[in-house]
Design a protein around this motif. Sequence first.
Motif, PDB file in Angstrom:
ATOM      1  N   GLN A   1       0.831  -1.201   0.000  1.00 24.66           N
ATOM      2  CA  GLN A   1       0.000   0.000   0.000  1.00 24.66           C
ATOM      3  C   GLN A   1       0.869   1.257   0.000  1.00 24.66           C
ATOM      4  O   GLN A   1       0.558   2.224  -0.706  1.00 24.66           O
ATOM      5  N   ALA A   2       1.953   1.250   0.759  1.00 24.11           N
ATOM      6  CA  ALA A   2       2.870   2.392   0.771  1.00 24.11           C
ATOM      7  C   ALA A   2       3.517   2.573  -0.601  1.00 24.11           C
ATOM      8  O   ALA A   2       3.648   3.708  -1.085  1.00 24.11           O
ATOM      9  N   ALA A   3       3.906   1.475  -1.240  1.00 24.46           N
ATOM     10  CA  ALA A   3       4.497   1.558  -2.575  1.00 24.46           C
ATOM     11  C   ALA A   3       3.477   2.101  -3.572  1.00 24.46           C
ATOM     12  O   ALA A   3       3.809   2.950  -4.415  1.00 24.46           O
ATOM     13  N   ARG A   4       2.240   1.635  -3.484  1.00 26.43           N
ATOM     14  CA  ARG A   4       1.182   2.129  -4.372  1.00 26.43           C
ATOM     15  C   ARG A   4       0.957   3.621  -4.170  1.00 26.43           C
ATOM     16  O   ARG A   4       0.869   4.387  -5.133  1.00 26.43           O
ATOM     17  N   ASP A   5       0.878   4.062  -2.915  1.00 27.39           N
ATOM     18  CA  ASP A   5       0.660   5.479  -2.620  1.00 27.39           C
ATOM     19  C   ASP A   5       1.802   6.338  -3.153  1.00 27.39           C
ATOM     20  O   ASP A   5       1.574   7.405  -3.727  1.00 27.39           O
ATOM     21  N   SER A   6       3.019   5.865  -2.977  1.00 33.08           N
ATOM     22  CA  SER A   6       4.189   6.591  -3.469  1.00 33.08           C
ATOM     23  C   SER A   6       4.162   6.692  -4.987  1.00 33.08           C
ATOM     24  O   SER A   6       4.390   7.766  -5.563  1.00 33.08           O
ATOM     25  N   LEU A   7       3.869   5.600  -5.646  1.00 26.77           N
ATOM     26  CA  LEU A   7       3.817   5.599  -7.106  1.00 26.77           C
ATOM     27  C   LEU A   7       2.663   6.473  -7.605  1.00 26.77           C
ATOM     28  O   LEU A   7       2.797   7.164  -8.612  1.00 26.77           O
ATOM     29  N   ARG A   8       1.554   6.443  -6.897  1.00 24.34           N
ATOM     30  CA  ARG A   8       0.411   7.302  -7.268  1.00 24.34           C
ATOM     31  C   ARG A   8       0.818   8.774  -7.209  1.00 24.34           C
ATOM     32  O   ARG A   8       0.504   9.551  -8.111  1.00 24.34           O
ATOM     33  N   ARG A   9       1.534   9.168  -6.137  1.00 21.65           N
ATOM     34  CA  ARG A   9       2.006  10.558  -6.010  1.00 21.65           C
ATOM     35  C   ARG A   9       2.964  10.909  -7.147  1.00 21.65           C
ATOM     36  O   ARG A   9       2.890  11.994  -7.725  1.00 21.65           O
ATOM     37  N   LEU A  10       3.884   9.989  -7.455  1.00 20.80           N
ATOM     38  CA  LEU A  10       4.833  10.241  -8.540  1.00 20.80           C
ATOM     39  C   LEU A  10       4.114  10.377  -9.883  1.00 20.80           C
ATOM     40  O   LEU A  10       4.452  11.248 -10.694  1.00 20.80           O
ATOM     41  N   ALA A  11       3.128   9.517 -10.133  1.00 19.79           N
ATOM     42  CA  ALA A  11       2.382   9.588 -11.390  1.00 19.79           C
ATOM     43  C   ALA A  11       1.619  10.902 -11.480  1.00 19.79           C
ATOM     44  O   ALA A  11       1.566  11.529 -12.551  1.00 19.79           O
TER      45      ALA A  11
END
Length: 141
Positions: free
Chosen positions: A111-121
């Motif tokens: 979930q943390a990886a998804r949130d980080s990638l979402r912010r980057l995208a």
Amino acid sequence: MVRSQAMGNMTIAGLAREGGVGVETVRYYQRRRLLDTPERTGGVGLVGGVRRYGEEDIRRLRFIRSAQSAGFTLDEIGELLHLDAGEDRQRARTLAAERIAALDAKITELQAARDSLRRLAHACGSSSGGPCPIITAFDRE
């Protein structure tokens, strides 16, 4: 008398097919001692003999695959296979609780990886100038 597959007349390829795995996976499970390796039959010594598998082998292979789907490691599956279904309930519950804790930790990490990638995208799509935040995030020299 001809033996049916239910009585142990299946080759390793048939076992693999029934279990939804490849032949090499069956051999790997045998090396890990999760599955038995039957003696070769029908030949002289090791020449020409064929190993035969039956319903119990299919059941055990399916157990391994189901336990893997639940997140158990092969070491944990080995222990589960050696537990007595009627006598070792506490140990089985302990193994399940440990696996649940590990899965919860992995879910939190994902979930943390998804949130980080979402912010980057989002940052990448918000501007058109400069380097892409997605690429620069992974380019750490």
